[in-house]
Each structure stands twice: as structure tokens, then as C-alpha cells.
Design a protein around this motif. Structure first.
Motif, PDB file in Angstrom:
ATOM      1  N   GLY A 136      32.145  45.455  42.216  1.00  0.00           N
ATOM      2  CA  GLY A 136      31.130  44.776  43.015  1.00  0.00           C
ATOM      3  C   GLY A 136      30.657  43.490  42.378  1.00  0.00           C
ATOM      4  N   ASN A 137      30.466  43.502  41.063  1.00  0.00           N
ATOM      5  CA  ASN A 137      30.045  42.282  40.369  1.00  0.00           C
ATOM      6  C   ASN A 137      31.111  41.197  40.449  1.00  0.00           C
ATOM      7  OD1 ASN A 137      27.527  43.192  39.625  1.00  0.00           O
ATOM      8  ND2 ASN A 137      28.165  43.888  37.606  1.00  0.00           N
ATOM      9  N   LEU A 138      32.360  41.570  40.249  1.00  0.00           N
ATOM     10  CA  LEU A 138      33.424  40.570  40.305  1.00  0.00           C
ATOM     11  C   LEU A 138      33.546  39.980  41.703  1.00  0.00           C
ATOM     12  CD1 LEU A 138      35.716  39.059  38.991  1.00  0.00           C
ATOM     13  CD2 LEU A 138      37.229  40.986  39.498  1.00  0.00           C
ATOM     14  N   GLY A 139      33.487  40.828  42.726  1.00  0.00           N
ATOM     15  CA  GLY A 139      33.572  40.298  44.081  1.00  0.00           C
ATOM     16  C   GLY A 139      32.420  39.361  44.408  1.00  0.00           C
ATOM     17  N   THR A 140      31.209  39.711  43.967  1.00  0.00           N
ATOM     18  CA  THR A 140      30.057  38.844  44.206  1.00  0.00           C
ATOM     19  C   THR A 140      30.194  37.521  43.461  1.00  0.00           C
ATOM     20  OG1 THR A 140      28.670  40.806  44.479  1.00  0.00           O
ATOM     21  CG2 THR A 140      27.544  38.718  44.117  1.00  0.00           C
ATOM     22  N   MET A 141      30.722  37.564  42.247  1.00  0.00           N
ATOM     23  CA  MET A 141      30.926  36.328  41.487  1.00  0.00           C
ATOM     24  C   MET A 141      31.963  35.435  42.158  1.00  0.00           C
ATOM     25  SD  MET A 141      30.772  38.078  37.702  1.00  0.00           S
ATOM     26  CE  MET A 141      31.248  36.616  36.811  1.00  0.00           C
ATOM     27  N   LEU A 142      33.018  36.024  42.687  1.00  0.00           N
ATOM     28  CA  LEU A 142      34.010  35.226  43.412  1.00  0.00           C
ATOM     29  C   LEU A 142      33.401  34.599  44.655  1.00  0.00           C
ATOM     30  CD1 LEU A 142      37.146  37.560  43.181  1.00  0.00           C
ATOM     31  CD2 LEU A 142      36.565  35.615  41.731  1.00  0.00           C
ATOM     32  N   ARG A 143      32.570  35.336  45.328  1.00  0.00           N
ATOM     33  CA  ARG A 143      31.911  34.800  46.531  1.00  0.00           C
ATOM     34  C   ARG A 143      30.975  33.650  46.167  1.00  0.00           C
ATOM     35  NH1 ARG A 143      28.351  38.546  50.704  1.00  0.00           N
ATOM     36  NH2 ARG A 143      27.960  36.938  52.300  1.00  0.00           N
ATOM     37  N   CYS A 144      30.224  33.794  45.077  1.00  0.00           N
ATOM     38  CA  CYS A 144      29.332  32.715  44.624  1.00  0.00           C
ATOM     39  C   CYS A 144      30.133  31.498  44.185  1.00  0.00           C
ATOM     40  CB  CYS A 144      28.452  33.206  43.491  1.00  0.00           C
ATOM     41  SG  CYS A 144      27.246  34.466  43.965  1.00  0.00           S
ATOM     42  N   ALA A 145      31.259  31.725  43.508  1.00  0.00           N
ATOM     43  CA  ALA A 145      32.090  30.605  43.074  1.00  0.00           C
ATOM     44  C   ALA A 145      32.628  29.823  44.267  1.00  0.00           C
ATOM     45  CB  ALA A 145      33.234  31.121  42.207  1.00  0.00           C
ATOM     46  N   ALA A 146      33.038  30.529  45.314  1.00  0.00           N
ATOM     47  CA  ALA A 146      33.517  29.841  46.515  1.00  0.00           C
ATOM     48  C   ALA A 146      32.386  29.088  47.201  1.00  0.00           C
ATOM     49  CB  ALA A 146      34.152  30.849  47.465  1.00  0.00           C
ATOM     50  N   ALA A 147      31.200  29.691  47.259  1.00  0.00           N
ATOM     51  CA  ALA A 147      30.065  29.029  47.906  1.00  0.00           C
ATOM     52  C   ALA A 147      29.597  27.815  47.120  1.00  0.00           C
ATOM     53  CB  ALA A 147      28.915  30.029  48.070  1.00  0.00           C
ATOM     54  N   ALA A 148      29.690  27.863  45.791  1.00  0.00           N
ATOM     55  CA  ALA A 148      29.266  26.735  44.965  1.00  0.00           C
ATOM     56  C   ALA A 148      30.318  25.639  44.889  1.00  0.00           C
ATOM     57  CB  ALA A 148      28.921  27.226  43.554  1.00  0.00           C
ATOM     58  N   GLY A 149      31.475  25.860  45.464  1.00  0.00           N
ATOM     59  CA  GLY A 149      32.518  24.840  45.451  1.00  0.00           C
ATOM     60  C   GLY A 149      33.228  24.716  44.130  1.00  0.00           C
ATOM     61  N   CYS A 150      33.450  25.830  43.449  1.00  0.00           N
ATOM     62  CA  CYS A 150      34.155  25.788  42.172  1.00  0.00           C
ATOM     63  C   CYS A 150      35.604  25.333  42.372  1.00  0.00           C
ATOM     64  CB  CYS A 150      34.130  27.154  41.501  1.00  0.00           C
ATOM     65  SG  CYS A 150      32.528  27.608  40.809  1.00  0.00           S
ATOM     66  N   HIS A 151      36.101  24.667  41.363  1.00  0.00           N
ATOM     67  CA  HIS A 151      37.485  24.186  41.419  1.00  0.00           C
ATOM     68  C   HIS A 151      38.472  25.335  41.302  1.00  0.00           C
ATOM     69  CE1 HIS A 151      41.026  21.752  40.763  1.00  0.00           C
ATOM     70  NE2 HIS A 151      41.197  22.307  39.575  1.00  0.00           N
ATOM     71  N   GLN A 152      38.148  26.346  40.476  1.00  0.00           N
ATOM     72  CA  GLN A 152      39.035  27.471  40.264  1.00  0.00           C
ATOM     73  C   GLN A 152      38.271  28.577  39.562  1.00  0.00           C
ATOM     74  OE1 GLN A 152      42.183  26.343  37.560  1.00  0.00           O
ATOM     75  NE2 GLN A 152      40.764  25.528  36.043  1.00  0.00           N
ATOM     76  N   VAL A 153      38.870  29.770  39.558  1.00  0.00           N
ATOM     77  CA  VAL A 153      38.333  30.927  38.843  1.00  0.00           C
ATOM     78  C   VAL A 153      39.432  31.475  37.955  1.00  0.00           C
ATOM     79  CG1 VAL A 153      37.335  33.231  39.032  1.00  0.00           C
ATOM     80  CG2 VAL A 153      36.706  31.474  40.681  1.00  0.00           C
ATOM     81  N   LEU A 154      39.119  31.688  36.688  1.00  0.00           N
ATOM     82  CA  LEU A 154      40.067  32.205  35.715  1.00  0.00           C
ATOM     83  C   LEU A 154      39.571  33.552  35.229  1.00  0.00           C
ATOM     84  CD1 LEU A 154      40.589  28.924  33.634  1.00  0.00           C
ATOM     85  CD2 LEU A 154      41.835  29.664  35.673  1.00  0.00           C
ATOM     86  N   LEU A 155      40.426  34.571  35.249  1.00  0.00           N
ATOM     87  CA  LEU A 155      40.070  35.912  34.796  1.00  0.00           C
ATOM     88  C   LEU A 155      40.893  36.265  33.567  1.00  0.00           C
ATOM     89  CD1 LEU A 155      39.518  35.929  38.038  1.00  0.00           C
ATOM     90  CD2 LEU A 155      39.354  38.372  37.711  1.00  0.00           C
ATOM     91  N   THR A 156      40.222  36.662  32.523  1.00  0.00           N
ATOM     92  CA  THR A 156      40.925  37.075  31.318  1.00  0.00           C
ATOM     93  C   THR A 156      41.408  38.514  31.474  1.00  0.00           C
ATOM     94  OG1 THR A 156      38.892  37.842  30.261  1.00  0.00           O
ATOM     95  CG2 THR A 156      39.502  35.530  29.944  1.00  0.00           C
ATOM     96  N   LYS A 157      42.315  38.893  30.610  1.00  0.00           N
ATOM     97  CA  LYS A 157      42.789  40.274  30.608  1.00  0.00           C
ATOM     98  C   LYS A 157      41.638  41.214  30.271  1.00  0.00           C
ATOM     99  CE  LYS A 157      47.616  39.372  29.476  1.00  0.00           C
ATOM    100  NZ  LYS A 157      48.738  39.645  28.542  1.00  0.00           N
ATOM    101  N   GLY A 158      41.588  42.327  30.966  1.00  0.00           N
ATOM    102  CA  GLY A 158      40.500  43.276  30.811  1.00  0.00           C
ATOM    103  C   GLY A 158      39.565  43.307  32.000  1.00  0.00           C
ATOM    104  N   CYS A 159      39.673  42.319  32.891  1.00  0.00           N
ATOM    105  CA  CYS A 159      38.855  42.325  34.105  1.00  0.00           C
ATOM    106  C   CYS A 159      39.485  43.258  35.140  1.00  0.00           C
ATOM    107  CB  CYS A 159      38.731  40.921  34.685  1.00  0.00           C
ATOM    108  SG  CYS A 159      37.773  39.769  33.686  1.00  0.00           S
ATOM    109  N   VAL A 160      38.662  43.707  36.062  1.00  0.00           N
ATOM    110  CA  VAL A 160      39.144  44.546  37.138  1.00  0.00           C
ATOM    111  C   VAL A 160      40.082  43.740  38.033  1.00  0.00           C
ATOM    112  CG1 VAL A 160      37.207  43.998  38.664  1.00  0.00           C
ATOM    113  CG2 VAL A 160      38.417  46.162  38.937  1.00  0.00           C
ATOM    114  N   ASP A 161      41.013  44.418  38.685  1.00  0.00           N
ATOM    115  CA  ASP A 161      41.972  43.751  39.555  1.00  0.00           C
ATOM    116  C   ASP A 161      41.264  43.113  40.732  1.00  0.00           C
ATOM    117  OD1 ASP A 161      44.320  42.889  40.707  1.00  0.00           O
ATOM    118  OD2 ASP A 161      44.766  44.807  41.661  1.00  0.00           O
ATOM    119  N   ILE A 162      41.604  41.864  41.016  1.00  0.00           N
ATOM    120  CA  ILE A 162      40.927  41.135  42.095  1.00  0.00           C
ATOM    121  C   ILE A 162      41.293  41.685  43.469  1.00  0.00           C
ATOM    122  CG2 ILE A 162      40.761  39.033  40.735  1.00  0.00           C
ATOM    123  CD1 ILE A 162      43.127  37.932  42.325  1.00  0.00           C
TER     124      ILE A 162
END
Length: 431
Positions: free
Chosen positions: A230-256
Motif C-alpha cells: 500500500g505504501n509503495l502504490g501510494t508513493m507511485l501515485r504521488c510521484a505521478a501526480a507531482a510530475g516526477c521524471h522517473q521512479v527507481l526501486l532498489t532491490k528489496g522493495c515489493v514487486d510493483i
């Protein structure tokens, strides 16, 4: 002739019927409630030398042939015919989006296990990575995927109205299967299923088209040790709303592509590039050459420097990303980990003037030591959100949203100020 048949229908309901035929009288024993017309068809005997005898026989035989009407595409084949006949009838069904556009679809037969099989395996991360398939549910998410250029493989839908809500011109290479709504409801993760589920090829961010890229700012989000879907999905949604250029996930994060991540992200997967399972060397390769790296922090009083160990801070993970998982940490290993010196600053300070990257860690494991090393290397600092006393910390997704929108505001202001300075300088040169 009609009178004769009518007499037969009436007299069959009696226990004892009497017929007159050419002056002879004979009786017929019948049983009550037995309708002879259903047991055997009535045979019509024509007198000799009847003129229209052949025409009537031809009409009867033609009527029998016309009675064998093939099933329409909208009708369920049921148990009629063998499997090959039913498959040929199913594959001929089409749905129209307009007068000229037709897309073939098929109906799932009773006992068809394709939906259950694909949904169950698509929920497995191992299957998604090995087979390269992901599951998308809902009209909006499927439409976003199709508009971004994702490749559909199979679309399950409950009604033709649900199918017509999708861009049919982009589904010509996919298998369209009509199933019962009860089957979709059984395998759906939604409280109120919309009646459409899609199996797509695992999208590659480098091959997708992102319409929101023209509104993006030079701001990258780095997710480190985010284990909660839930946290990762919300962060991706905020990144898209803020107009981020890209999102990078390191190893150890939950599968997108986890179902919970997809639901919380609300289509963000198809609005900006997302690069998962990266090492810190790969993370640095994805960043621009001149970029500042900032780390989200929950504390402002303690200064992070080489005299501290990772265990002194709860928000710093003591597990290094490049260390093998089968090796256990020892005290000597922990002592060898030296923390770089990274100063702290409030989030509202002026920190986003040029391309920047923000590292946000998980609530359980925190950020990695490599994140602090990258922040020191890129001349960054630790950003914190001032809070009232006796409050431990913010949710990682909430903290990310605050910092991302603050970074966007500062970058836009910096761009506007730079534009004003250029116009002023150009006006002074002209004068």
C-alpha cells in the motif's frame, strides 16, 4: 384433410374411440393422458392420382431442413454438438464498436479453467518474473495500459458493454473471452468488480509511451526498502501526480506488479517510467550527471557522521544491499560500516534548484547505508518535516508526498526565476 386430423386429436383423449372409415366401424383401445402425436408423427396418406402430392412432400421436407437453424453468436451453445462444432460457433462471434469495426471474441464453455488458472499464477511474483505476465483489473487501469502501449494477451469480460468501454482497435491481437460475472467476482481482488480482467505482457518502461512526460520536472524518486504494497502504490501515485521524471526501486522493495500496489497506484505505472530491482550502481547510472541526492529523515537533532554506527539510528538499515543473504552479520562487520557525514535541513528550505533525486526508505527497515553514501557523493543532505513533540514519525508515503510536492514547487519557481533573469538580461542588452 384438416378435419380428419382435428378429429384424431379430439378422439385421442377418450378411453374408447370409434372411427368410421369407408363404412366400416372399428374400435381402438387408448390410454388416458397419452398423446399419440408426441410419440409418433402423423403420417399423411394421400389418395392416388393426387395432383399436389409431390408439392406437399417437398414442402414438408423443406420445412424440416429450415428447422435446423444454426445458433446465433449471442446464444450459448450449451451441450449441443461436439466440441469442435461448439468451438467453431464460439470463434465466429464478434462485437462491434461502430458500423465498420468488428472484433472477434469467444465464450468460455462450462468448466473452462483459463480464468482461474491465469489469475492464480499471475498473482505469483515468481510466475510474473519467469513468464513475463501481469494481471490488470478494471476499465481505467486496462485503458491506461493500452494507451501507454502495453501488450494485451487475454481479456476476460462479463458483458459486451464492458468490452465496448475499452479501445477495441488496440485489442485485435488479444484473445477476448466472455465469462460469467460470477467467475470474475470469484477471482477478483476488488470489493465491487467491474467485470473485466486483463492478462498483459510484463511492461518494459523503456518501451511505453507516457503522455504525462511533457509535464514532468527533473525530480526522481528512489524507493529504498519499501516492503508494504500500500505504501509503495501510494508513493507511485504521488510521484505521478507531482510530475516526477522517473521512479527507481532498489532491490528489496515489493514487486510493483503486486495487486495491492496496482490498486493503490491508480494507474501510475503507465504515467511515468518505473525501474524496479536496481542495484545502487544501476541507480546512479539512471540519474543525470549533475544531480543532488536528498534523503528523507525522521530526525533533525542527531548529525550523521563517521563516528556513528548504523545501529545508532533506527531509520538506517544495518543490512547492506550487496551482501549475500546467506551470510550473517557479525559485530566486526557492523563496526566496519562507517557512515558518511550528511547534514540535516528542513524540507521547506531551498534545496531543489537543479535536477534532484529524493530517497525514501521503508518504515520497518529504513534506508540503506548506500543511500547516505550516494547523498554525500552528490552533495545532498537529509530532509525532515518539522512535527509537534511526542510524535514519532510520518507514514513513509505521506512524507514522500510532502517532499515531492515541495520539490516540484521549488523546481518550478527556479525555472520561472531563471526565465525572468534571461528576459531581463536580454532587455538590458537591447537597451
Amino acid at each position: 384433410m384438416a378435419t380428419y386430423i382435428g378429429r384424431m386429436r379430439c378422439l385421442f383423449s377418450l378411453e374408447r374411440a370409434v372411427f368410421l372409415s369407408r363404412g366400416n366401424i372399428f374400435s381402438v383401445e387408448t390410454k388416458r393422458y397419452v398423446r399419440g402425436l408426441r410419440r409418433k408423427p402423423v403420417r399423411v396418406i394421400f389418395p392416388e392420382n393426387e395432383k399436389h402430392k409431390g408439392d406437399v412432400k417437398q414442402a414438408i421436407s423443406a420445412g424440416k431442413k429450415e428447422a435446423k437453424v444454426p445458433l446465433r453468436a449471442e446464444q450459448h451453445p450449451g451441450d449441443r454438438g461436439d466440441l469442435k462444432t461448439r468451438n467453431s460457433q464460439i470463434s465466429s462471434a464478434t462485437v462491434k464498436s461502430n458500423e465498420t469495426d468488428e472484433v472477434p471474441f469467444e465464450r468460455a464453455l462450462p468448466g473452462d479453467k483459463r480464468l482461474a488458472r491465469l489469475v492464480s499464477v499471475a498473482r505469483s511474483r515468481t510466475f510474473r518474473e519467469q513468464q513475463g505476465k501481469v494481471l490488470l483489473e478494471g476499465r481505467r487501469l486496462i485503458c491506461d495500459a493500452l494507451n501507454a502501449g502495453a501488450v494485451p494477451q487475454t481479456i476476460f469480460f462479463s458483458t459486451l458493454e464492458r468490452l465496448r468501454e475499452l479501445p477495441l482497435d488496440k485489442l485485435r491481437r488479444a484473445a477476448l473471452v466472455k465469462v460469467k460475472f460470477e467467475d470474475i467476482k470469484l477471482w477478483s481482488d476488488l470489493v465491487a468488480p467491474q467485470g473485466v480482467i486483463g492478462i498483459f505482457s510484463r511492461p518494459d518502461a523503456s518501451r511505453l509511451r507516457f503522455e504525462a512526460s511533457k509535464h514532468s520536472v527533473p525530480l526522481s524518486l528512489i524507493c529504498n526498502n519499501i516492503r508494504d504494497p500500500g505504501n509503495l502504490g501510494t508513493m507511485l501515485r504521488c510521484a505521478a501526480a507531482a510530475g516526477c521524471h522517473q521512479v527507481l526501486l532498489t532491490k528489496g522493495c515489493v514487486d510493483i506488479w503486486e495487486p495491492k500496489v496496482l490498486r493503490a497506484a491508480m494507474g501510475a505505472h503507465f504515467h511515468l517510467p518505473i525501474h524496479p530491482s536496481l542495484t545502487w550502481e544501476e541507480v546512479e547510472d539512471h540519474l543525470p550527471e549533475h544531480v543532488g541526492v536528498y534523503v528523507a529523515d525522521t530526525q533533525k537533532s542527531l548529525e550523521v557522521n563517521s563516528s556513528h554506527k548504523p545501529s545508532d539510528f533506527g531509520w538506517i538499515s544495518t543490512t547492506r544491499a550487496h551482501r549475500d543473504s546467506h551470510l550473517e552479520e557479525s559485530d566486526s562487520d557492523e563496526e566496519e560500516l562507517s557512515l558518511p557525514k550528511v547534514d540535516a535541513a528542513a524540507y521547506h528550505n531551498d534545496w531543489a534548484r537543479s535536477p534532484v533525486a529524493l530517497v525514501v526508505g521503508g518504515e520497518t527497515y529504513g534506508i540503506s547505508v548506500e543511500a547516505l553514501q550516494l547523498a554525500e557523493k552528490k552533495a545532498g543532505c537529509r530532509l525532515f518535516v518539522p512535527m509537534v513533540p511526542h510524535v514519532d514519525s510520518l507514514n513513509s508515503a505521506m512524507a514522500a508526498s510532502i517532499l515531492l510536492f515541495e520539490g516540484r514547487k521549488q523546481l518550478l519557481n527556479s525555472t520561472q526565476n531563471s526565465g525572468k533573469k534571461r528576459r531581463n538580461n536580454a532587455g538590458q542588452r537591447l537597451s
